[in-house]
Design a protein around this motif. Structure first.
Motif, PDB file in Angstrom:
ATOM      1  N   ARG A 176       8.370  -6.283  -8.922  1.00  0.00           N
ATOM      2  CA  ARG A 176       8.291  -5.568  -7.676  1.00  0.00           C
ATOM      3  C   ARG A 176       8.959  -6.663  -6.528  1.00  0.00           C
ATOM      4  NH1 ARG A 176       2.792  -3.367  -5.631  1.00  0.00           N
ATOM      5  NH2 ARG A 176       4.394  -2.711  -3.981  1.00  0.00           N
ATOM      6  N   ALA A 177       8.957  -7.869  -6.762  1.00  0.00           N
ATOM      7  CA  ALA A 177       9.716  -8.661  -5.668  1.00  0.00           C
ATOM      8  C   ALA A 177      10.998  -8.667  -5.741  1.00  0.00           C
ATOM      9  CB  ALA A 177       9.222 -10.096  -5.984  1.00  0.00           C
ATOM     10  N   GLN A 178      11.463  -8.559  -6.976  1.00  0.00           N
ATOM     11  CA  GLN A 178      12.976  -8.465  -7.463  1.00  0.00           C
ATOM     12  C   GLN A 178      13.705  -7.053  -6.707  1.00  0.00           C
ATOM     13  OE1 GLN A 178      13.448  -9.714 -11.383  1.00  0.00           O
ATOM     14  NE2 GLN A 178      13.579 -11.863 -10.886  1.00  0.00           N
ATOM     15  N   GLU A 179      12.852  -6.052  -7.248  1.00  0.00           N
ATOM     16  CA  GLU A 179      13.045  -4.858  -6.753  1.00  0.00           C
ATOM     17  C   GLU A 179      13.278  -4.793  -5.243  1.00  0.00           C
ATOM     18  OE1 GLU A 179      10.137  -1.994  -8.247  1.00  0.00           O
ATOM     19  OE2 GLU A 179      10.980  -1.904 -10.105  1.00  0.00           O
ATOM     20  N   GLU A 180      12.395  -5.375  -4.414  1.00  0.00           N
ATOM     21  CA  GLU A 180      12.448  -5.164  -2.823  1.00  0.00           C
ATOM     22  C   GLU A 180      13.562  -6.038  -2.290  1.00  0.00           C
ATOM     23  OE1 GLU A 180       9.152  -5.367   0.137  1.00  0.00           O
ATOM     24  OE2 GLU A 180       9.582  -7.591  -0.362  1.00  0.00           O
ATOM     25  N   ILE A 181      13.772  -7.198  -3.077  1.00  0.00           N
ATOM     26  CA  ILE A 181      14.966  -8.081  -2.520  1.00  0.00           C
ATOM     27  C   ILE A 181      16.174  -7.503  -3.058  1.00  0.00           C
ATOM     28  CG2 ILE A 181      16.031 -10.171  -2.969  1.00  0.00           C
ATOM     29  CD1 ILE A 181      13.467 -11.475  -3.352  1.00  0.00           C
ATOM     30  N   ASP A 182      16.337  -6.921  -4.239  1.00  0.00           N
ATOM     31  CA  ASP A 182      17.639  -6.085  -4.438  1.00  0.00           C
ATOM     32  C   ASP A 182      18.007  -4.944  -3.703  1.00  0.00           C
ATOM     33  OD1 ASP A 182      17.658  -8.000  -6.442  1.00  0.00           O
ATOM     34  OD2 ASP A 182      17.178  -6.348  -8.142  1.00  0.00           O
ATOM     35  N   ARG A 183      17.102  -4.210  -3.170  1.00  0.00           N
ATOM     36  CA  ARG A 183      17.228  -3.007  -2.400  1.00  0.00           C
ATOM     37  C   ARG A 183      17.494  -3.501  -0.935  1.00  0.00           C
ATOM     38  NH1 ARG A 183      12.240  -1.504  -2.733  1.00  0.00           N
ATOM     39  NH2 ARG A 183      11.453  -1.998  -0.656  1.00  0.00           N
ATOM     40  N   VAL A 184      16.687  -4.422  -0.430  1.00  0.00           N
ATOM     41  CA  VAL A 184      17.106  -5.134   0.941  1.00  0.00           C
ATOM     42  C   VAL A 184      18.217  -6.101   1.055  1.00  0.00           C
ATOM     43  CG1 VAL A 184      15.966  -6.197   2.982  1.00  0.00           C
ATOM     44  CG2 VAL A 184      14.757  -4.718   1.734  1.00  0.00           C
ATOM     45  N   VAL A 185      18.475  -6.897   0.323  1.00  0.00           N
ATOM     46  CA  VAL A 185      19.513  -7.961   0.443  1.00  0.00           C
ATOM     47  C   VAL A 185      20.744  -7.685  -0.249  1.00  0.00           C
ATOM     48  CG1 VAL A 185      19.612 -10.410  -0.014  1.00  0.00           C
ATOM     49  CG2 VAL A 185      17.430  -9.532   0.667  1.00  0.00           C
ATOM     50  N   GLY A 186      20.399  -7.065  -1.544  1.00  0.00           N
ATOM     51  CA  GLY A 186      21.768  -6.995  -2.552  1.00  0.00           C
ATOM     52  C   GLY A 186      22.044  -8.027  -3.204  1.00  0.00           C
ATOM     53  N   PRO A 187      23.059  -7.941  -4.254  1.00  0.00           N
ATOM     54  CA  PRO A 187      23.592  -8.912  -5.121  1.00  0.00           C
ATOM     55  C   PRO A 187      24.495 -10.006  -4.447  1.00  0.00           C
ATOM     56  CG  PRO A 187      24.602  -6.908  -5.647  1.00  0.00           C
ATOM     57  CD  PRO A 187      23.758  -6.665  -4.310  1.00  0.00           C
ATOM     58  N   SER A 188      24.968  -9.724  -3.220  1.00  0.00           N
ATOM     59  CA  SER A 188      26.165 -10.520  -3.235  1.00  0.00           C
ATOM     60  C   SER A 188      25.858 -11.530  -1.719  1.00  0.00           C
ATOM     61  CB  SER A 188      27.431  -9.556  -2.403  1.00  0.00           C
ATOM     62  OG  SER A 188      26.685  -8.802  -1.408  1.00  0.00           O
ATOM     63  N   ARG A 189      24.681 -11.670  -1.399  1.00  0.00           N
ATOM     64  CA  ARG A 189      24.421 -12.763  -0.577  1.00  0.00           C
ATOM     65  C   ARG A 189      22.789 -13.422  -0.722  1.00  0.00           C
ATOM     66  NH1 ARG A 189      20.720 -11.741   3.531  1.00  0.00           N
ATOM     67  NH2 ARG A 189      20.345  -9.206   4.073  1.00  0.00           N
ATOM     68  N   LEU A 190      22.506 -14.470  -0.383  1.00  0.00           N
ATOM     69  CA  LEU A 190      21.118 -14.939  -0.406  1.00  0.00           C
ATOM     70  C   LEU A 190      20.252 -14.490   0.742  1.00  0.00           C
ATOM     71  CD1 LEU A 190      22.146 -18.891  -0.706  1.00  0.00           C
ATOM     72  CD2 LEU A 190      20.929 -17.310  -2.668  1.00  0.00           C
ATOM     73  N   PRO A 191      19.232 -14.211   0.275  1.00  0.00           N
ATOM     74  CA  PRO A 191      18.134 -14.079   1.334  1.00  0.00           C
ATOM     75  C   PRO A 191      18.131 -15.051   2.448  1.00  0.00           C
ATOM     76  CG  PRO A 191      17.025 -13.712  -0.623  1.00  0.00           C
ATOM     77  CD  PRO A 191      18.474 -14.239  -0.751  1.00  0.00           C
ATOM     78  N   THR A 192      17.836 -14.548   3.845  1.00  0.00           N
ATOM     79  CA  THR A 192      17.807 -15.682   4.837  1.00  0.00           C
ATOM     80  C   THR A 192      16.695 -15.215   5.576  1.00  0.00           C
ATOM     81  OG1 THR A 192      18.951 -13.973   6.473  1.00  0.00           O
ATOM     82  CG2 THR A 192      20.426 -15.319   5.174  1.00  0.00           C
ATOM     83  N   ILE A 193      16.323 -16.338   6.676  1.00  0.00           N
ATOM     84  CA  ILE A 193      15.259 -15.965   7.415  1.00  0.00           C
ATOM     85  C   ILE A 193      15.208 -14.830   8.162  1.00  0.00           C
ATOM     86  CG2 ILE A 193      15.805 -17.179   9.521  1.00  0.00           C
ATOM     87  CD1 ILE A 193      12.584 -18.061   7.701  1.00  0.00           C
ATOM     88  N   ASP A 194      16.249 -14.207   8.735  1.00  0.00           N
ATOM     89  CA  ASP A 194      16.418 -13.087   9.240  1.00  0.00           C
ATOM     90  C   ASP A 194      16.045 -11.910   8.595  1.00  0.00           C
ATOM     91  OD1 ASP A 194      17.560 -14.402  11.237  1.00  0.00           O
ATOM     92  OD2 ASP A 194      19.722 -14.134  10.584  1.00  0.00           O
ATOM     93  N   ASP A 195      15.756 -11.950   7.188  1.00  0.00           N
ATOM     94  CA  ASP A 195      15.293 -10.766   6.417  1.00  0.00           C
ATOM     95  C   ASP A 195      13.725 -10.815   6.257  1.00  0.00           C
ATOM     96  OD1 ASP A 195      17.548  -9.955   5.259  1.00  0.00           O
ATOM     97  OD2 ASP A 195      17.834 -11.738   4.007  1.00  0.00           O
ATOM     98  N   TYR A 196      12.963 -11.765   7.121  1.00  0.00           N
ATOM     99  CA  TYR A 196      11.552 -11.785   7.079  1.00  0.00           C
ATOM    100  C   TYR A 196      10.753 -10.401   7.164  1.00  0.00           C
ATOM    101  CZ  TYR A 196       6.898 -13.517   8.233  1.00  0.00           C
ATOM    102  OH  TYR A 196       5.520 -13.514   8.588  1.00  0.00           O
ATOM    103  N   ASP A 197      11.326  -9.866   8.283  1.00  0.00           N
ATOM    104  CA  ASP A 197      10.768  -8.457   8.640  1.00  0.00           C
ATOM    105  C   ASP A 197      11.036  -7.470   7.602  1.00  0.00           C
ATOM    106  OD1 ASP A 197       9.387  -9.588  11.091  1.00  0.00           O
ATOM    107  OD2 ASP A 197      11.221  -8.880  12.195  1.00  0.00           O
ATOM    108  N   SER A 198      12.124  -7.724   7.191  1.00  0.00           N
ATOM    109  CA  SER A 198      12.568  -6.623   6.015  1.00  0.00           C
ATOM    110  C   SER A 198      11.932  -6.596   4.369  1.00  0.00           C
ATOM    111  CB  SER A 198      13.862  -6.353   5.860  1.00  0.00           C
ATOM    112  OG  SER A 198      14.514  -6.091   7.273  1.00  0.00           O
ATOM    113  N   LEU A 199      11.245  -7.815   4.355  1.00  0.00           N
ATOM    114  CA  LEU A 199      10.788  -8.183   3.023  1.00  0.00           C
ATOM    115  C   LEU A 199       9.185  -8.123   2.930  1.00  0.00           C
ATOM    116  CD1 LEU A 199      13.264 -10.533   1.696  1.00  0.00           C
ATOM    117  CD2 LEU A 199      13.198  -8.103   0.906  1.00  0.00           C
ATOM    118  N   PRO A 200       8.353  -7.071   3.212  1.00  0.00           N
ATOM    119  CA  PRO A 200       6.881  -7.182   3.475  1.00  0.00           C
ATOM    120  C   PRO A 200       6.221  -7.332   2.003  1.00  0.00           C
ATOM    121  CG  PRO A 200       7.734  -4.868   3.290  1.00  0.00           C
ATOM    122  CD  PRO A 200       9.120  -5.739   3.524  1.00  0.00           C
TER     123      PRO A 200
END
Length: 580
Positions: free
Chosen positions: A356-380
């Motif tokens: 489930r965690a990977q599904e959310e990250i793949d949907r919001v962040v995608g495969p081409s960049r690392l998550p950043t602190i700016d993704d905080y609100d988008s990864l509940p």
């Protein structure tokens, strides 16, 4: 003759009085909160196990029938009847009762008050925090093994308030935001380490949290997970925790007369003195390195700037400064590392969490960049994983004990002056009324909770997500920094890697014992194996490229920062406006 008779009478009465007083040692006063039956001199010492005491204090033994049958009308044993509810972990029965938010243990000459509900924590430690900001005496853990200098167990007073004000100004929420470049860089080096030597994942995690702390506190990085100072910190802190929580240390506090015995009769005192010298050398060595660098103009801005400034005004010793900075290093390194280590174990035991965690990250962040602190609100869901990690594997499992400055009352019971008051983190986190099936790792139990860890900690305790960071005036001030480190850690681990169970000799996946915890005052899962693989070659390359980008800001020979990133909030100590 009359004189001899008077002397004999006085002596006899004195002996009888002493015997009477000794006979009352270990007994429970009638106005104390209820608790299990006591024995003379021992009180309830015989009921608390020497290892894993959290299982006793956390309703695993002391709070279950039949010890409390006559006090709580739980006559039918630990069944799902009436107000006696249970949850089973291995062979241990964890019992929670809504009518038992407070109980007492009489431990030799001392009284321990155990608070085991969010309401009790709110009413006692939050609403009356001024009366419960003290710590109990710790002869072995604080006086001998820490030279009376360790901040986390320091007695409340002017010295503690001065240090607290200083730390508030360098770790508040506005300052915490500026430390993200440090967290970002160290996290990327963590990911690279997992690519190169995945079997060393715990040392890599510890280097990540330790180096982040040394940068903020002392102004330099730790570039190797085998660095002797890093290894010494975790070894010494673990040894101190075991020592401070040991039965011999407790007995020395409960029967103060034992503190006067010579060292050869108390081997733990000799060991504590040796441990103090090892720690003091480490902490003061860190401090003096930074102090000399600041004096020479070669040091980078760091927390030690503020400590140095206050030292020049207050005149405290280099030993004290070393332990102030060392206490921050302990807090910043140990708990965050243990929480990440616990999350990885949970992801192995419950693979649907990883999915489930990977599904959310793949949907919001995608495969081409690392998550950043700016993704905080988008990864509940990731934020839910942070909250659940802290709930499910609370590193400070019984909290750090408070002490009552003055006598108090709660629910008609007396809390004596000087009584130890325990914030029973384990019991509250494992209460099935607060968290259904509490030993199941279930992030979605926090769905819809958009509060930060700090907002939750200072809000309504009934809705508080965890009690790991303490409460009242003793709330951990590094909570803002810890949340950002955990967010970057969990989100990027899930983005970059798959975590799998290894197989045993028969080809079956290894089984993990989630109740096998190690440590003393703080705990973490016992060492466990894991297979860690990058999710794709492309993601592995993104990690390596990001590390190379970071290196442009570092000296190529030392891998230390050439200069501090812009906007870092150091040297902000303002005693006139800071809070207690």
């Amino acid at each position: 003759m009359a004189h001899d008779l008077i002397v004999t009478l006085v002596f006899s009465l004195s002996v009888l009085f002493c015997l009477f007083k000794m006979g009352r040692v270990g007994s429970r006063a009638s106005n104390l909160p209820p608790g299990p039956p006591t024995l003379p001199l021992l009180g309830n010492l015989h009921l608390v196990r020497l290892t894993s005491p959290y299982l006793d204090l956390g309703f695993a033994n002391l709070n279950r029938c039949p010890f409390f049958d006559h006090m709580f009308n739980c006559k039918n044993g630990p069944k799902n009847t009436g107000n006696c509810r249970t949850a089973t972990v291995r062979s241990i029965t964890l019992t929670s009762r809504s009518d038992r938010p407070i109980y007492s243990l009489v431990l030799g000459t001392k009284v321990m008050i155990v608070l085991s509900s969010d309401d009790a924590i709110s009413d006692v430690l939050v609403k009356k925090s001024g009366n419960y900001s003290d710590r109990p005496d710790m002869f072995i853990g604080q006086k001998i093994a820490s030279g009376n200098l360790r901040l986390v167990v320091m007695r409340y007073g002017d010295n503690w308030r001065m240090i607290h004000r200083m730390i508030h100004n360098i770790m508040n929420i506005k300052a915490a935001v500026t430390y993200v470049p440090y967290q970002d860089l160290e996290n990327k080096f963590l990911l690279e380490g997992l690519l190169d030597t995945p079997a060393d994942f715990l040392p890599h995690i510890r280097r990540f949290t330790y180096s982040l702390s040394t940068q903020m506190i002392f102004g330099y990085r730790c570039v190797n997970n085998r660095d002797p100072n890093l290894l010494q910190l975790f070894e010494s802190f673990e040894n101190w925790g075991k020592l401070a929580g040991s039965s011999s240390a407790q007995i020395a506090d409960l029967f103060p007369v034992l503190q006067k015995l010579p060292d050869f009769m108390t081997p733990n005192v000799s060991y504590a003195k040796k441990l103090f010298e090892i720690e003091r050398k480490n902490y003061v060595g860190h401090w003096m390195r930074s102090k000399k660098a600041l004096d020479s103009g070669k040091g980078l801005p760091c927390f030690c700037n503020d400590i140095y400034r206050v030292q020049s005004q207050e005149g405290f010793s280099d030993d004290a400064a070393g332990y102030i900075s060392g206490s921050l290093l302990e807090a910043g390194s140990d708990t965050t590392a243990s929480t990440l280590y616990g999350f990885i174990q949970a992801a192995l035991v419950w693979p649907e969490v990883q999915r489930r965690a990977q599904e959310e990250i793949d949907r919001v962040v995608g495969p081409s960049r690392l998550p950043t602190i700016d993704d905080y609100d988008s990864l509940p869901y990731i934020r839910c994983c942070i909250k659940e990690s802290l709930r499910w594997m609370p590193t400070v499992i019984l909290g750090v004990p408070h002490a009552a400055i003055k006598e108090d009352t709660y629910n008609g019971y007396v809390i004596p002056q000087g009584a130890t008051v325990v914030n029973n983190v384990w019991a509250i986190h494992m209460d099935p009324e607060r968290s259904e099936n509490p030993r199941v790792f279930k992030p979605e139990r926090f769905k819809g909770d958009d509060t930060s860890l700090y907002q939750s900690a200072v809000g309504n305790t009934k809705n508080r997500d965890n009690f790991v960071f303490g409460t009242g005036r003793r709330l951990c001030q590094g909570i803002h920094i810890a949340e950002r480190s955990l967010f970057l850690g969990i989100s990027r681990l899930m983005w970059a890697f798959n975590f799998e169970r290894p197989v045993d000799a028969k080809g079956a996946p290894v089984q993990y014992d989630i109740e096998d915890l190690v440590g003393g005052i703080t705990v973490q899962p016992s060492d466990y194996p894991a297979i860690i693989k990058p999710r794709s070659a492309e993601k592995a390359q993104i990690i390596r490229d990001s590390v190379e980008e970071c290196k442009q800001f570092l000296d190529p020979d030392t891998l230390q920062w050439k200069k501090v990133p812009e906007g870092m909030a150091f040297s902000t100590w303002m005693p006139d406006t800071a809070q207690d």
